[in-house]
Design a protein around this motif. Structure first.
Motif, mmCIF file in Angstrom:
data_model
loop_
_atom_site.group_PDB
_atom_site.id
_atom_site.type_symbol
_atom_site.label_atom_id
_atom_site.label_comp_id
_atom_site.label_asym_id
_atom_site.label_seq_id
_atom_site.Cartn_x
_atom_site.Cartn_y
_atom_site.Cartn_z
ATOM 1 N N UNK A 100 0.832 -1.199 0.000
ATOM 2 C CA UNK A 100 0.000 0.000 0.000
ATOM 3 C C UNK A 100 0.871 1.255 0.000
ATOM 4 N N UNK A 101 0.546 2.175 -0.896
ATOM 5 C CA UNK A 101 1.292 3.430 -0.971
ATOM 6 C C UNK A 101 1.113 4.236 0.321
ATOM 7 N N UNK A 102 -0.083 4.224 0.872
ATOM 8 C CA UNK A 102 -0.349 4.992 2.100
ATOM 9 C C UNK A 102 0.447 4.445 3.282
ATOM 10 N N UNK A 103 0.530 3.115 3.376
ATOM 11 C CA UNK A 103 1.300 2.525 4.469
ATOM 12 C C UNK A 103 2.782 2.831 4.313
ATOM 13 N N UNK A 104 3.285 2.801 3.084
ATOM 14 C CA UNK A 104 4.688 3.136 2.848
ATOM 15 C C UNK A 104 4.960 4.602 3.174
ATOM 16 N N UNK A 105 4.010 5.468 2.859
ATOM 17 C CA UNK A 105 4.151 6.894 3.173
ATOM 18 C C UNK A 105 4.206 7.093 4.691
ATOM 19 N N UNK A 106 3.317 6.407 5.400
ATOM 20 C CA UNK A 106 3.298 6.514 6.863
ATOM 21 C C UNK A 106 4.590 5.967 7.460
ATOM 22 N N UNK A 107 5.107 4.867 6.881
ATOM 23 C CA UNK A 107 6.355 4.293 7.386
ATOM 24 C C UNK A 107 7.533 5.237 7.145
ATOM 25 N N UNK A 108 7.574 5.865 5.983
ATOM 26 C CA UNK A 108 8.650 6.807 5.683
ATOM 27 C C UNK A 108 8.604 8.007 6.636
#
Length: 138
Positions: A78-86
């Protein structure tokens, strides 16, 4: 003095770029740009000056010579999960330098430790001196 142990990084100072992730994932990884590149410029940020200096002094490979932090997150589909992780990784990086390091108080060795050191040096010298040639006995 203000509590600087938790300085939040404003999201509007971060730039996000969606890129294709690397590694396994089959068709999904080949067609979907779900990995996120987060870029954050330390000199242009609104962080306190002390934190900026400590961030720039870090030997972290994610910080470029110009002071831009580049974080790539690609663990999730998920792009949103990767954004939150970054964003969480950037926040952890800032939190790691938020607390100023303690100043070292210079100390001196005790008299007993100095004596012990000199005695061990003398004993070692004696061992080495005994390794010499044995004079022939008549």
């Amino acid at each position: 003095m203000a509590d600087t142990s938790r300085v939040s990084v404003p999201e509007d100072e971060m730039t996000f770029t969606a890129v294709r992730a690397q590694g396994a994932g089959g068709q999904n990884v080949n067609k979907v740009s779900s990995a996120i590149h987060l870029r954050f410029s330390i000199p242009d940020s609104s962080l306190p000056e002390a934190i900026k200096q400590r961030l720039m002094a870090l030997g972290d490979q994610r910080i470029t010579a110009e002071g831009v932090v580049v974080i790539k997150a690609q663990n999730s589909r998920s792009q949103e999960q990767n954004k939150a992780e970054a964003m969480a990784r950037l926040q952890a990086l800032v939190d790691s330098v938020a607390v100023p390091p303690k100043r070292r108080k210079p100390t001196r060795p005790t008299l007993a430790s100095r004596r012990k050191r000199l005695e061990s040096k003398a004993a070692r010298g004696e061992v080495k001196r005994m390794r010499g040639r044995v004079p022939p006995s008549h």
